[in-house]
Enzyme design. Sequence first.
Site, PDB file in Angstrom:
ATOM      1  N   GLY A  59       0.806  -1.232   0.000  1.00 40.29           N
ATOM      2  CA  GLY A  59       0.000   0.000   0.000  1.00 40.29           C
ATOM      3  C   GLY A  59       0.831   1.269   0.000  1.00 40.29           C
ATOM      4  N   ALA A  60       2.044   1.208  -0.536  1.00 41.64           N
ATOM      5  CA  ALA A  60       2.925   2.393  -0.490  1.00 41.64           C
ATOM      6  C   ALA A  60       2.725   3.317  -1.688  1.00 41.64           C
ATOM      7  CB  ALA A  60       4.377   1.955  -0.374  1.00 41.64           C
ATOM      8  N   GLY A  63      -1.335   7.609   0.249  1.00 43.30           N
ATOM      9  CA  GLY A  63      -1.715   7.880   1.642  1.00 43.30           C
ATOM     10  C   GLY A  63      -0.709   7.487   2.706  1.00 43.30           C
ATOM     11  N   GLY A  65       0.689   4.589   3.529  1.00 40.64           N
ATOM     12  CA  GLY A  65       1.833   3.772   3.090  1.00 40.64           C
ATOM     13  C   GLY A  65       2.871   4.616   2.367  1.00 40.64           C
ATOM     14  N   SER A 187      -6.909   0.264  12.516  1.00 38.47           N
ATOM     15  CA  SER A 187      -7.725   1.478  12.545  1.00 38.47           C
ATOM     16  C   SER A 187      -8.567   1.551  13.818  1.00 38.47           C
ATOM     17  CB  SER A 187      -8.666   1.473  11.348  1.00 38.47           C
ATOM     18  OG  SER A 187      -9.540   2.567  11.418  1.00 38.47           O
ATOM     19  N   TYR A 213     -15.866  -2.584   7.413  1.00 41.15           N
ATOM     20  CA  TYR A 213     -14.515  -2.087   7.718  1.00 41.15           C
ATOM     21  C   TYR A 213     -14.145  -2.500   9.150  1.00 41.15           C
ATOM     22  CZ  TYR A 213     -10.693   1.385   7.895  1.00 41.15           C
ATOM     23  OH  TYR A 213      -9.471   2.020   8.000  1.00 41.15           O
TER      24      TYR A 213
HETATM   25  N1  LIG Z   1      -6.820   7.527   6.134  1.00 29.82           N
HETATM   26  C1  LIG Z   1      -7.190   7.332   7.390  1.00 29.82           C
HETATM   27  O1  LIG Z   1      -7.640   8.239   8.092  1.00 29.82           O
HETATM   28  C2  LIG Z   1      -7.028   5.969   7.993  1.00 29.82           C
HETATM   29  C3  LIG Z   1      -7.490   5.795   9.303  1.00 29.82           C
HETATM   30  C4  LIG Z   1      -7.339   4.550   9.886  1.00 29.82           C
HETATM   31  C5  LIG Z   1      -6.746   3.516   9.187  1.00 29.82           C
HETATM   32  N2  LIG Z   1      -6.326   3.694   7.897  1.00 29.82           N
HETATM   33  C6  LIG Z   1      -5.716   2.543   7.213  1.00 29.82           C
HETATM   34  O2  LIG Z   1      -4.536   2.943   6.532  1.00 29.82           O
HETATM   35  C7  LIG Z   1      -4.277   2.019   5.473  1.00 29.82           C
HETATM   36  C8  LIG Z   1      -3.947   2.790   4.230  1.00 29.82           C
HETATM   37  O3  LIG Z   1      -5.091   3.531   3.825  1.00 29.82           O
HETATM   38  P1  LIG Z   1      -4.962   5.027   3.291  1.00 29.82           P
HETATM   39  O4  LIG Z   1      -5.797   5.865   4.143  1.00 29.82           O
HETATM   40  O5  LIG Z   1      -3.544   5.352   3.068  1.00 29.82           O
HETATM   41  O6  LIG Z   1      -5.756   4.881   1.904  1.00 29.82           O
HETATM   42  P2  LIG Z   1      -5.279   5.080   0.402  1.00 29.82           P
HETATM   43  O7  LIG Z   1      -4.658   6.408   0.220  1.00 29.82           O
HETATM   44  O8  LIG Z   1      -6.454   4.739  -0.427  1.00 29.82           O
HETATM   45  O9  LIG Z   1      -4.148   3.959   0.215  1.00 29.82           O
HETATM   46  C9  LIG Z   1      -4.495   2.615   0.164  1.00 29.82           C
HETATM   47  C10 LIG Z   1      -3.352   1.809  -0.384  1.00 29.82           C
HETATM   48  O10 LIG Z   1      -3.785   0.450  -0.455  1.00 29.82           O
HETATM   49  C11 LIG Z   1      -3.625  -0.012  -1.798  1.00 29.82           C
HETATM   50  N3  LIG Z   1      -4.648  -0.990  -2.133  1.00 29.82           N
HETATM   51  C12 LIG Z   1      -5.994  -0.867  -2.058  1.00 29.82           C
HETATM   52  N4  LIG Z   1      -6.600  -1.972  -2.526  1.00 29.82           N
HETATM   53  C13 LIG Z   1      -5.597  -2.817  -2.901  1.00 29.82           C
HETATM   54  C14 LIG Z   1      -5.568  -4.110  -3.476  1.00 29.82           C
HETATM   55  N5  LIG Z   1      -6.691  -4.774  -3.816  1.00 29.82           N
HETATM   56  N6  LIG Z   1      -4.357  -4.675  -3.706  1.00 29.82           N
HETATM   57  C15 LIG Z   1      -3.212  -4.033  -3.421  1.00 29.82           C
HETATM   58  N7  LIG Z   1      -3.170  -2.800  -2.896  1.00 29.82           N
HETATM   59  C16 LIG Z   1      -4.355  -2.194  -2.643  1.00 29.82           C
HETATM   60  C17 LIG Z   1      -3.758   1.235  -2.656  1.00 29.82           C
HETATM   61  O11 LIG Z   1      -3.225   0.988  -3.939  1.00 29.82           O
HETATM   62  P3  LIG Z   1      -3.524   1.988  -5.198  1.00 29.82           P
HETATM   63  O12 LIG Z   1      -2.593   3.157  -5.017  1.00 29.82           O
HETATM   64  O13 LIG Z   1      -3.198   1.151  -6.372  1.00 29.82           O
HETATM   65  O14 LIG Z   1      -4.965   2.380  -5.104  1.00 29.82           O
HETATM   66  C18 LIG Z   1      -2.970   2.221  -1.813  1.00 29.82           C
HETATM   67  O15 LIG Z   1      -1.595   2.042  -2.000  1.00 29.82           O
HETATM   68  C19 LIG Z   1      -5.543   1.159   5.355  1.00 29.82           C
HETATM   69  O16 LIG Z   1      -5.278  -0.097   5.935  1.00 29.82           O
HETATM   70  C20 LIG Z   1      -6.576   1.925   6.137  1.00 29.82           C
HETATM   71  O17 LIG Z   1      -7.559   1.084   6.669  1.00 29.82           O
HETATM   72  C21 LIG Z   1      -6.451   4.897   7.292  1.00 29.82           C
END
Ligand SMILES: NC(=O)c1ccc[n+]([C@@H]2O[C@H](COP(=O)([O-])OP(=O)(O)OC[C@H]3O[C@@H](n4cnc5c(N)ncnc54)[C@H](OP(=O)(O)O)[C@@H]3O)[C@@H](O)[C@H]2O)c1
Length: 331
Positions: A59-60, A63, A65, A187, A213
Amino acid sequence: MASLVLENYIEDLCIDFSDKEDKYMKLKLPDELIFIKNGREAQKKSTESMSGKLCVITGATSGVGLEALKKLAKGGAHVVMVCRNLEKAEGICRNIKATWNIDIDIIIADFSHLDEVRKAAKVIIENYPKIDVLINSAGLHSTKRTYTSEGIEMVFCVNHLAPFLFTNLLINRLKESAPARIIQVNSEGHRFNGLNLEDINWKKRHYTGLRSYGASKTAQLLTVWELADQLKGSKVTINALHPGDVRTNIGNNNGWLYKWFLHNVTWHFLKDPIISGEAIYYLASDPEINDVSGRFFNLTIDEKPAIHALDPFKGKRIWEISMQMTGLYLK
Ligand SMILES: NC(=O)c1ccc[n+]([C@@H]2O[C@H](COP(=O)([O-])OP(=O)(O)OC[C@H]3O[C@@H](n4cnc5c(N)ncnc54)[C@H](OP(=O)(O)O)[C@@H]3O)[C@@H](O)[C@H]2O)c1
């Protein structure tokens, strides 16, 4: 996840009895709400170098990652990005290399296909004799119930089953590399619960985005405690973290109304994901937590998760279910 309304409610709860004898007496926040306070606390930072360390991160490409990747690059780590979009990953890789001149490799795997997770783990085992840190950050939030090609509910698969499989397939290499660390990006959303052991696949219940979720993140937490137990004495640690409530692309796969609300309302209460990168770097590198395992961190603060995520019976069952669903029992 905390709404402004909820935050104000908490402020109200912390009444300052300044006119009373005990001037600074305050009502104590209940455990269930302490996460709001923790999210606002000053966070720890690590200044450790990661030079010579091999870090695998999913997920790098976006966001949380991506911010973790930047911190690892700044810290001099050799990074292996596991992601689904080659073009996007190559662009990021070029920028990172141009800025920090580190070794960075890309392995392609869509985490909604467990076979791709298996292949990615195999490539890593064949090519990297040592893994110092594994960070699972790939994840999504979906308001619609969808299924993978293998018939698994999408959010449960990407957020829990795929990283569960990936971690277990790499576990022997991590043990051989000890001391090593595993970080599961979890989360505060686990507090929405939604995990029903009789209906993992959401066939019998009304589906909502928050509950699915919550189910995926609860399942992950329960398996973190279980794996931490199994890893005792191995010098491999596993911890989970909430990366803050931050502005990322999560939820952008949903409908226009959801996206409108996200970008026009929720967005204003969210923080820069730089804080997530800092927190992950702390968990990945700081000597202070060399021996800390099986904990949940709100950014860098050790926090008690929701009670339903601490149920040992559920933990054993979800471990078995996850082993079965990923085919690990057949290995
Ligand atoms: N943002 C928040 O406030 C928040 C709060 C609590 C927890 N989190 C957790 O943080 C983590 C990262 O989320 P984020 O907020 O950074 O969201 P994000 O910006 O949407 O990033 C998500 C990452 O996961 C990858 N991904 C999604 N579906 C995938 C799949 N089927 N196979 C491989 N990679 C996949 C995406 O790849 P692509 O670039 O190709 O789309 C992206 O690199 C998640 O586990 C989320 O639950 C986030």
